[in-house]
Design an enzyme around this catalytic site. Structure first.
Site, PDB file in Angstrom:
ATOM      1  N   GLU A 206       0.826  -1.203   0.000  1.00  0.00           N
ATOM      2  CA  GLU A 206       0.000   0.000   0.000  1.00  0.00           C
ATOM      3  C   GLU A 206       0.867   1.263   0.000  1.00  0.00           C
ATOM      4  O   GLU A 206       0.588   2.213  -0.742  1.00  0.00           O
ATOM      5  CB  GLU A 206      -0.948  -0.026   1.198  1.00  0.00           C
ATOM      6  CG  GLU A 206      -1.924  -1.197   1.126  1.00  0.00           C
ATOM      7  CD  GLU A 206      -3.211  -0.966   1.863  1.00  0.00           C
ATOM      8  OE1 GLU A 206      -4.238  -0.762   1.194  1.00  0.00           O
ATOM      9  OE2 GLU A 206      -3.197  -0.999   3.104  1.00  0.00           O
TER      10      GLU A 206
ATOM     11  N   GLU B 276      -4.830  -8.985   2.819  1.00  0.00           N
ATOM     12  CA  GLU B 276      -5.868  -8.680   3.803  1.00  0.00           C
ATOM     13  C   GLU B 276      -7.084  -9.587   3.714  1.00  0.00           C
ATOM     14  O   GLU B 276      -7.609 -10.058   4.733  1.00  0.00           O
ATOM     15  CB  GLU B 276      -6.289  -7.210   3.678  1.00  0.00           C
ATOM     16  CG  GLU B 276      -5.298  -6.226   4.268  1.00  0.00           C
ATOM     17  CD  GLU B 276      -4.108  -5.926   3.360  1.00  0.00           C
ATOM     18  OE1 GLU B 276      -3.259  -5.104   3.735  1.00  0.00           O
ATOM     19  OE2 GLU B 276      -4.020  -6.520   2.254  1.00  0.00           O
TER      20      GLU B 276
END
Length: 266
Positions: free
Chosen positions: A120, A140
């Site tokens: 990210e 995730e």
């Protein structure tokens, strides 16, 4: 020069090198690391002598995402960093380049793990170099979580949507070669050489006119969500003033005189 116990800050000429320094935890994000990163972005923006930033990790890894235990913080150091977060609840997002875009070019030098929060942060950088053994991925969903660091918005704008959705929805790891093929990174180099390659790129950026470099970066990002007509109009607003600078005249003189330009941000 700033930094914290989890982030090393080093000046190499006109390049600021930020090294995430928790090798025992694969540089997973802690409060001291996040505070250090945010302060590093601010330092780069405030210092006109800095023309580029290189972000890397210590110990053969880039970043393995959030360290939830470390983020809880313990003792005086934890209290000090929690106070910073209380004063600016958006600080962690700014540190991860979700809510902050440095005006100087940011070059990522990736080795080893660059997963979850590491992938990210990577999406907030401008130029990306990876060692051939690097591993990328947004894990995730495999843990029933959401990649809330901006990936559902940014990733489909940076790589083809089908690749973005596969990465987001399967949570599988990606090799450096595959990351390069889909456009997540720009180049792959032998293991252990990503930082050296990133610094070479930074030197090439640093040799260019800083006002021009910053205006070009700003134009690319601000026009990304505009129509072509809107973007072209905005480009003129950003671009024309650059031609009326002493740096632009110096660039032309240096070319005519067959010498390196000396830019002064004027």
């Amino acid at each position: 020069m700033g930094g914290t116990e989890h982030l090393t800050v080093e000046r190499r000429g006109a390049t600021l090198v930020l090294t995430m320094n928790r090798p025992e935890a694969k540089n997973a994000l802690s409060l001291p690391l996040l505070v250090g990163l945010y302060d590093g972005w601010l330092e780069a923006d405030a210092d006109d002598g800095i023309r580029s930033v290189v972000l890397t990790g210590a110990g053969g890894d880039f970043c393995a995402g959030m360290d939830l235990k470390a983020l809880a913080g313990k003792g005086m150091a934890g209290d000090r960093y929690r106070d910073r977060l209380k004063a600016d609840p958006d600080l962690h997002w700014k540190a991860m380049l979700r809510h902050h875009r440095p005006r100087k070019p940011v070059i990522a030098a990736v080795e080893g793990y660059c997963v979850a929060g590491g992938t990210e942060i990577l999406q907030g950088t401008d130029i990306r170099v990876a060692g051939e053994g690097a591993t990328f991925g947004l894990f995730e969903v495999r843990r029933g979580l959401f990649p809330i660091g901006g990936s559902t918005v940014r990733l489909p704008r940076q790589i083809p949507r089908t690749h973005a959705l596969e990465m987001l929805l399967t949570g599988r790891p990606y090799s450096a070669a595959e990351a390069e093929r889909i456009g997540l990174v720009g180049r792959v180099v032998p293991d252990g050489t990503a930082l050296a390659e990133a610094l070479e790129i930074a030197e090439r950026v640093n040799a260019c006119g800083p006002l021009a470099v910053e205006a070009v970066k700003a134009s690319v990002y601000e026009s990304a969500e505009m129509t072509e007509t809107e973007g072209l109009a905005a480009e003129l607003v950003r671009g024309w003033p650059v031609f009326d600078t002493a740096d632009a005249r110096e660039g032309a003189r240096a070319f005519a005189e067959k010498r390196a330009a000396v830019y002064r941000r004027e």
